[in-house]
Scaffold this motif. Structure first.
Motif, PDB file in Angstrom:
ATOM      1  N   ARG A 167       4.568 -52.916 -20.257  1.00 49.97           N
ATOM      2  CA  ARG A 167       5.319 -52.974 -19.946  1.00 49.97           C
ATOM      3  C   ARG A 167       6.936 -52.721 -19.923  1.00 49.97           C
ATOM      4  O   ARG A 167       7.561 -53.375 -20.284  1.00 49.97           O
ATOM      5  CB  ARG A 167       5.387 -53.923 -18.210  1.00 49.97           C
ATOM      6  CG  ARG A 167       5.574 -52.924 -17.466  1.00 49.97           C
ATOM      7  CD  ARG A 167       5.317 -54.057 -15.841  1.00 49.97           C
ATOM      8  NE  ARG A 167       4.026 -54.163 -15.318  1.00 49.97           N
ATOM      9  CZ  ARG A 167       3.945 -54.548 -15.188  1.00 49.97           C
ATOM     10  NH1 ARG A 167       4.227 -55.213 -13.565  1.00 49.97           N
ATOM     11  NH2 ARG A 167       2.274 -55.004 -14.565  1.00 49.97           N
ATOM     12  N   GLY A 168       7.764 -51.666 -19.907  1.00 49.76           N
ATOM     13  CA  GLY A 168       8.931 -51.522 -20.075  1.00 49.76           C
ATOM     14  C   GLY A 168       8.782 -50.976 -21.840  1.00 49.76           C
ATOM     15  O   GLY A 168      10.114 -51.040 -22.170  1.00 49.76           O
ATOM     16  N   SER A 169       8.024 -50.951 -22.302  1.00 42.64           N
ATOM     17  CA  SER A 169       8.251 -50.709 -23.635  1.00 42.64           C
ATOM     18  C   SER A 169       8.055 -49.236 -23.447  1.00 42.64           C
ATOM     19  O   SER A 169       7.804 -48.462 -22.894  1.00 42.64           O
ATOM     20  CB  SER A 169       6.857 -50.543 -24.893  1.00 42.64           C
ATOM     21  OG  SER A 169       5.720 -49.990 -24.347  1.00 42.64           O
ATOM     22  N   ARG A 170       8.968 -47.524 -24.402  1.00 42.97           N
ATOM     23  CA  ARG A 170       8.717 -46.684 -24.776  1.00 42.97           C
ATOM     24  C   ARG A 170       7.115 -45.832 -24.846  1.00 42.97           C
ATOM     25  O   ARG A 170       6.993 -45.378 -24.182  1.00 42.97           O
ATOM     26  CB  ARG A 170       9.736 -46.543 -25.901  1.00 42.97           C
ATOM     27  CG  ARG A 170      10.883 -46.346 -26.166  1.00 42.97           C
ATOM     28  CD  ARG A 170      11.412 -45.903 -27.114  1.00 42.97           C
ATOM     29  NE  ARG A 170      11.688 -44.287 -27.553  1.00 42.97           N
ATOM     30  CZ  ARG A 170      11.398 -43.719 -27.851  1.00 42.97           C
ATOM     31  NH1 ARG A 170      10.467 -43.837 -29.322  1.00 42.97           N
ATOM     32  NH2 ARG A 170      10.701 -41.624 -27.822  1.00 42.97           N
ATOM     33  N   ASP A 171       6.508 -47.248 -26.128  1.00 42.40           N
ATOM     34  CA  ASP A 171       5.184 -46.933 -25.267  1.00 42.40           C
ATOM     35  C   ASP A 171       4.347 -46.579 -24.540  1.00 42.40           C
ATOM     36  O   ASP A 171       3.623 -44.950 -24.331  1.00 42.40           O
ATOM     37  CB  ASP A 171       4.052 -47.641 -26.734  1.00 42.40           C
ATOM     38  CG  ASP A 171       4.951 -48.154 -28.079  1.00 42.40           C
ATOM     39  OD1 ASP A 171       6.100 -48.306 -28.065  1.00 42.40           O
ATOM     40  OD2 ASP A 171       4.153 -48.334 -29.056  1.00 42.40           O
ATOM     41  N   ALA A 172       4.781 -47.120 -23.565  1.00 45.05           N
ATOM     42  CA  ALA A 172       3.983 -46.935 -22.181  1.00 45.05           C
ATOM     43  C   ALA A 172       4.858 -46.120 -21.492  1.00 45.05           C
ATOM     44  O   ALA A 172       4.341 -45.914 -19.976  1.00 45.05           O
ATOM     45  CB  ALA A 172       4.292 -48.459 -21.552  1.00 45.05           C
ATOM     46  N   GLU A 173       5.870 -45.699 -21.666  1.00 47.66           N
ATOM     47  CA  GLU A 173       6.104 -44.552 -21.347  1.00 47.66           C
ATOM     48  C   GLU A 173       5.564 -43.596 -21.012  1.00 47.66           C
ATOM     49  O   GLU A 173       5.245 -42.398 -21.810  1.00 47.66           O
ATOM     50  CB  GLU A 173       7.941 -43.932 -21.134  1.00 47.66           C
ATOM     51  CG  GLU A 173       8.949 -45.229 -21.125  1.00 47.66           C
ATOM     52  CD  GLU A 173      10.468 -44.627 -21.968  1.00 47.66           C
ATOM     53  OE1 GLU A 173      10.441 -43.158 -22.859  1.00 47.66           O
ATOM     54  OE2 GLU A 173      11.136 -44.691 -22.013  1.00 47.66           O
ATOM     55  N   VAL A 174       5.971 -42.630 -19.878  1.00 45.25           N
ATOM     56  CA  VAL A 174       5.215 -40.846 -19.867  1.00 45.25           C
ATOM     57  C   VAL A 174       6.041 -40.179 -20.732  1.00 45.25           C
ATOM     58  O   VAL A 174       6.789 -39.609 -20.922  1.00 45.25           O
ATOM     59  CB  VAL A 174       5.226 -40.255 -17.946  1.00 45.25           C
ATOM     60  CG1 VAL A 174       4.675 -39.015 -17.834  1.00 45.25           C
ATOM     61  CG2 VAL A 174       4.347 -41.510 -17.096  1.00 45.25           C
ATOM     62  N   ILE A 175       4.819 -39.020 -21.280  1.00 41.60           N
ATOM     63  CA  ILE A 175       5.423 -38.798 -22.018  1.00 41.60           C
ATOM     64  C   ILE A 175       6.581 -37.716 -21.149  1.00 41.60           C
ATOM     65  O   ILE A 175       6.126 -37.064 -20.278  1.00 41.60           O
ATOM     66  CB  ILE A 175       4.613 -37.364 -22.306  1.00 41.60           C
ATOM     67  CG1 ILE A 175       4.170 -35.812 -21.495  1.00 41.60           C
ATOM     68  CG2 ILE A 175       3.631 -38.304 -23.419  1.00 41.60           C
ATOM     69  CD1 ILE A 175       2.688 -35.484 -21.816  1.00 41.60           C
TER      70      ILE A 175
END
Length: 212
Positions: free
Chosen positions: A101-109
């Motif tokens: 949570r909060g990482s770039r990886d977990a962001e919506v495209i």
């Protein structure tokens, strides 16, 4: 119109005020080529234009007042939401450091990024409903019908569809707005499972129904 299992049924009617579009796990570490957990998904998305179809559906939904809800896999560091005796699917998530949570990886495209006050639900397993407030939100909004788009068809989409149907929702699965790591993983539930939980339609049928 709830008549089931024929893709692109001509009598399709979408009740806008009672329908929600669920965007399941459209996250960078699953769908973007620069992230390690995406495997072959970016190539499959490009080959089938899945992102473009989903963009069109998202745009039409926003323009027509259909509720949009993003469901993102989002764990705390250490994965306290996962059981100690982890099934292989959960072991892979934790050992790979995925969906923090909060990482770039977990962001919506970027292509499907939420806007304004669109709802984002954090979840911890393939079902969008399990241990989340999604059902509460939908019922408070008067939602009875769900449109599903997401990754992967045989995990988040199928599991959410099964769970949603058991909770009483009618499930529209947007075939060309979902994908998996292989044709078999995508097509088998589309043919054998998802039509039994509502209707399998495509983006063009949905957008056309919004214009009626």
């Amino acid at each position: 119109m709830h008549e089931g299992d024929v893709t692109n049924e001509p009598g399709l009617v979408i009740e806008k005020a009672k329908t929600a579009l669920l965007l399941l796990h459209w996250q960078k570490d699953i769908a973007s080529p620069e992230f390690k957990h995406s495997r072959n998904m970016p190539e499959r998305l490009a080959e089938t234009h899945t992102i473009e179809h989903t963009q069109a559906v998202l745009k039409a939904s926003r323009e027509n007042g259909v509720l949009v809800v993003f469901v993102n896999a989002a764990h705390r560091p250490g994965y306290p939401e996962l059981p100690a005796n982890k099934a292989p699917i959960f072991k892979n998530v934790a050992s790979g450091g995925a969906h923090i949570r909060g990482s770039r990886d977990a962001e919506v495209i970027d292509e499907l990024a939420p806007i304004d006050d669109e709802i984002i639900v954090f979840n911890y397993n393939p079902s969008a409903f399990c241990y989340t407030d999604l059902d509460l939100i939908l019922r408070n909004k008067g939602i009875t019908d769900l449109l599903l788009s997401g990754l992967s068809t045989n995990w988040a989409v199928e599991t959410t569809a099964r769970h949603g149907a058991c909770l009483g929702y009618f499930i529209y699965t947007l075939e060309d707005c979902c994908n998996s790591h292989s044709d078999e993983m995508h097509k088998w539930p589309m043919v054998n499972i998802l039509p039994r939980l509502g209707a399998v339609i495509d983006s063009a049928a949905y957008i056309a129904a919004l214009k009626k």
